[in-house]
Design a protein around this motif. Structure first.
Motif, PDB file in Angstrom:
ATOM      1  N   ILE A   1      -2.233 -17.272  35.332  1.00 22.32           N
ATOM      2  CA  ILE A   1      -2.998 -17.890  36.426  1.00 22.32           C
ATOM      3  C   ILE A   1      -4.369 -17.223  36.551  1.00 22.32           C
ATOM      4  O   ILE A   1      -5.391 -17.879  36.750  1.00 22.32           O
TER       5      ILE A   1
ATOM      6  N   GLY B   1       4.067 -27.798  33.388  1.00 18.17           N
ATOM      7  CA  GLY B   1       4.345 -26.376  33.211  1.00 18.17           C
ATOM      8  C   GLY B   1       5.728 -26.000  33.708  1.00 18.17           C
ATOM      9  O   GLY B   1       6.444 -25.203  33.086  1.00 18.17           O
ATOM     10  N   PHE B   2       6.123 -26.591  34.831  1.00 12.35           N
ATOM     11  CA  PHE B   2       7.446 -26.350  35.422  1.00 12.35           C
ATOM     12  C   PHE B   2       8.554 -26.661  34.423  1.00 12.35           C
ATOM     13  O   PHE B   2       9.512 -25.899  34.267  1.00 12.35           O
TER      14      PHE B   2
ATOM     15  N   SER C   1      -4.615 -22.730  35.191  1.00 16.16           N
ATOM     16  CA  SER C   1      -3.903 -21.976  36.228  1.00 16.16           C
ATOM     17  C   SER C   1      -2.742 -22.769  36.808  1.00 16.16           C
ATOM     18  O   SER C   1      -1.678 -22.211  37.080  1.00 16.16           O
ATOM     19  N   THR C   2      -2.927 -24.087  37.011  1.00 21.50           N
ATOM     20  CA  THR C   2      -1.820 -24.899  37.548  1.00 21.50           C
ATOM     21  C   THR C   2      -0.662 -24.957  36.558  1.00 21.50           C
ATOM     22  O   THR C   2       0.504 -24.988  36.958  1.00 21.50           O
ATOM     23  N   LEU C   3      -0.984 -24.950  35.252  1.00 21.52           N
ATOM     24  CA  LEU C   3       0.083 -24.909  34.247  1.00 21.52           C
ATOM     25  C   LEU C   3       0.909 -23.642  34.422  1.00 21.52           C
ATOM     26  O   LEU C   3       2.143 -23.680  34.414  1.00 21.52           O
ATOM     27  N   ASN C   4       0.237 -22.506  34.587  1.00 22.13           N
ATOM     28  CA  ASN C   4       0.945 -21.229  34.731  1.00 22.13           C
ATOM     29  C   ASN C   4       1.681 -21.133  36.071  1.00 22.13           C
ATOM     30  O   ASN C   4       2.693 -20.446  36.167  1.00 22.13           O
ATOM     31  N   MET C   5       1.163 -21.808  37.099  1.00 21.68           N
ATOM     32  CA  MET C   5       1.917 -21.890  38.357  1.00 21.68           C
ATOM     33  C   MET C   5       3.237 -22.624  38.125  1.00 21.68           C
ATOM     34  O   MET C   5       4.291 -22.234  38.639  1.00 21.68           O
ATOM     35  N   GLY C   6       3.168 -23.699  37.332  1.00 25.90           N
ATOM     36  CA  GLY C   6       4.393 -24.419  36.964  1.00 25.90           C
ATOM     37  C   GLY C   6       5.324 -23.545  36.157  1.00 25.90           C
ATOM     38  O   GLY C   6       6.548 -23.554  36.369  1.00 25.90           O
TER      39      GLY C   6
ATOM     40  N   ASP D   1       3.346 -15.048  33.996  1.00 27.83           N
ATOM     41  CA  ASP D   1       2.792 -16.294  34.548  1.00 27.83           C
ATOM     42  C   ASP D   1       1.654 -16.002  35.530  1.00 27.83           C
ATOM     43  O   ASP D   1       0.680 -16.751  35.593  1.00 27.83           O
TER      44      ASP D   1
ATOM     45  N   ARG E   1      -0.077 -31.505  35.737  1.00 25.12           N
ATOM     46  CA  ARG E   1      -0.165 -30.328  34.868  1.00 25.12           C
ATOM     47  C   ARG E   1       0.805 -29.239  35.349  1.00 25.12           C
ATOM     48  O   ARG E   1       1.478 -28.589  34.544  1.00 25.12           O
ATOM     49  N   ALA E   2       0.882 -29.046  36.659  1.00 23.70           N
ATOM     50  CA  ALA E   2       1.824 -28.071  37.222  1.00 23.70           C
ATOM     51  C   ALA E   2       3.265 -28.504  36.952  1.00 23.70           C
ATOM     52  O   ALA E   2       4.133 -27.681  36.608  1.00 23.70           O
TER      53      ALA E   2
END
Length: 528
Positions: free
Chosen positions: A473, A207-208, A150-155, A469, A203-204
């Motif tokens: 998440i 992703g960013f 989920s933090t990857l997709n937040m990024g 995205d 991780r975020a």
């Protein structure tokens, strides 16, 4: 005045130069797959049970097997109608009691009180070391595994907007260079930091940067080729992501430590610095920045490498995609057709992400051979690209797009009710579902661009794709939490959502052979 498309026709629409650049940049689409779905291997959760140091000593003294000691210390639970030993609770037994026999047949703790694990867990490692086993992310802390994805997709969500702005403001190549620097720093950081909260932050950040850079290259590649090659180049670029999915289980098989696997995902981004200077900036972007002289210089270099000659009359270039009015978010929902397109496309972006990521991550929890299952399910992505290329110009966009969603939905629901004993049938039907959602995911990208007018096209794609995205998440929580209730429950949800998405696509207009709309009025009154 001449446009860049006129100039590119003379320089070569897809000549030797563009093929070289395509080959160099597509290489960087491979590691994106590892970053995107590497959680299947990096976050692998092996079979586990409560650890009791006194029981370990007793087991060694009595010569019990792991299975036998587990059956003695853990209570039985009814999971989806099947009795299984608990992974999170244990019988409250004093194993230091010398009166306890070494004969397991004489030990019965069925009436003994049950308590949550007190000394951590023992794992059946199966040859893998994941962050789950390193940080004990099981039972009440299992939701922290969901957070890794989920933090990857937040990024992704923030990076899509940020790098969309950076690429338009500072150029495609500078944005991608910045993306790569962040990729390398965050990627290596993920591989070495000892704290899981810091890992989630990195991780975020990863992703960013990684999705923003991937999108910048997607735009650059489509801007460097002629109009008739754009869609093919875009689909082939996405196909390299699928090739990365095939390489991933092979990498994971030989690299069993999740931290070293992270290094393998990061290394290709570091290699990019060696050939950064051999890739030009987008001439189209330079024209939009009123730097026609530099754009002409780059185009002349492209023509030279393609062994073409430019006419002398190409002196002044104009951008052919410059909108005369500023785009507004309200433009996407103010009028009836625009509003309908926006909501349907948003739902389809959301559905594609939830179902696609969910089906991939599900491979890691079904209990089969995770390497072979992942490889088989990844192979079906290649027919998806070819089916799209075969059908979109012959049949159109709407029917293949809707059919892909509907096939995915039906397959998910049918798979849920096929018994595990019918392994190959269950595998084939689930692969058909993966094929369908892959087609839908790849089609929503260019259908989105064809339905919006020039004045809000970039804005429309950016806004609608944010639902992708958000879907990413939600997906890990939907999969892992619902699977803990019934393993097949997520498939039912995926199937229903995909069927609804397919039905909604049928409400969209067909865009095959239709000129791209320039204004909102063209969308609202297409017959004029």
């Amino acid at each position: 005045m001449a446009t860049f498309d006129d100039l590119l026709e003379e320089a070569g629409s897809f000549g030797r130069c563009q093929k070289r650049i395509f080959a160099m940049l597509c290489f960087l689409s491979l590691p994106f797959s590892g970053v995107y779905v590497g959680i299947v291997f990096q976050g692998f959760t092996p079979d586990h049970w409560c650890r009791d140091s006194a029981l370990v000593e007793k087991r060694e003294a009595c010569g019990w097997s792991l299975e036998k000691s587990r059956s003695l210390t853990t209570p039985l639970l009814n999971v989806s109608g099947v009795l299984q030993h608990s992974s999170c609770d244990q019988h409250e037994v004093d194993w230091n009691n010398t009166e306890l026999s070494c004969d397991p047949e004489g030990l019965d703790f069925s009436g003994v009180a049950v308590t949550p694990c007190k000394e951590g867990w023992e794992y059946h490692y199966e040859g893998r070391k994941s962050f789950v086993t390193e940080f004990n992310l099981v039972c009440s802390d299992g939701w922290l595994v969901d957070m890794y994805q989920s933090t990857l997709n937040m990024g992704f969500l923030v990076g899509s907007f940020a790098f969309g702005y950076f690429a338009d403001r500072f150029g495609r190549m500078k944005s991608f260079l910045m993306s790569n620097v962040i990729n390398v720093v965050a990627g290596i950081g993920l591989a070495v930091v000892p704290n899981y909260i810091v890992i989630l932050v990195l991780r975020a950040i990863s992703g960013f940067s990684v999705k923003g850079g991937w999108m910048a290259i997607y735009v650059l590649l489509t801007e460097l080729v002629g109009v008739k090659y754009r869609r093919t180049v875009g689909i082939l670029y996405q196909m390299f992501f699928s090739i990365g999915l095939l390489i991933l289980p092979l990498l994971a098989y030989f690299i069993t430590d999740w931290r070293w696997l992270q290094v393998a995902f990061t290394a290709p981004y570091a290699l990019y610095f060696a050939y950064y200077r051999f890739i030009p900036e987008s001439p189209r972007w330079l024209i939009s920045q009123n730097n026609s002289s530099k754009a002409l210089e780059i185009t002349e270099a492209i023509a030279k490498e393609n062994r073409k000659n430019l006419s002398s009359h190409f002196e002044i270039l104009t951008g052919d995609d410059v909108a005369s009015t500023s785009a507004s978010l309200l433009d996407l929902i103010r009028t009836p057709n625009m509003r309908k397109h926006t909501f349907i496309l948003m739902f389809n972006w959301f559905t594609s992400a939830v179902v696609y990521q969910g089906l991939i991550m599900r491979v890691g929890i079904t209990g089969g051979n995770v390497y072979i299952d992942f490889l088989i399910s990844s192979l079906v992505e290649f027919p998806a690209a070819f089916l799209i290329l075969l059908t979109i110009e012959r049949i159109g966009r709407r029917l293949p797009f809707a059919s892909a969603n509907i096939v995915a939905g039906i397959s998910c629901i049918v798979t849920a009710f096929i018994p595990d004993s019918m392994f190959w049938l269950k595998t084939i039907v689930s692969c058909i579902g993966r094929l369908g959602i892959t087609m839908a995911f790849e089609m929503v990208v260019f259908v989105n661009t064809e339905l919006y007018p020039t004045c809000v096209r970039n804005l429309g794609v950016s806004v609608c794709s944010t639902l992708c995205d958000i879907g990413g998440i939600v997906s890990p929580f939907l999969l892992y939490r619902l699977a803990s209730i019934w393993l097949e429950l997520p498939l039912i949800i995926f199937g229903v959502v995909a069927l609804v998405a397919g039905g909604l696509v049928l409400l969209l207009p067909e865009t095959r052979g239709v000129a791209l709309p320039d204004t909102i009025q063209d969308v609202e009154f297409p017959d004029r």
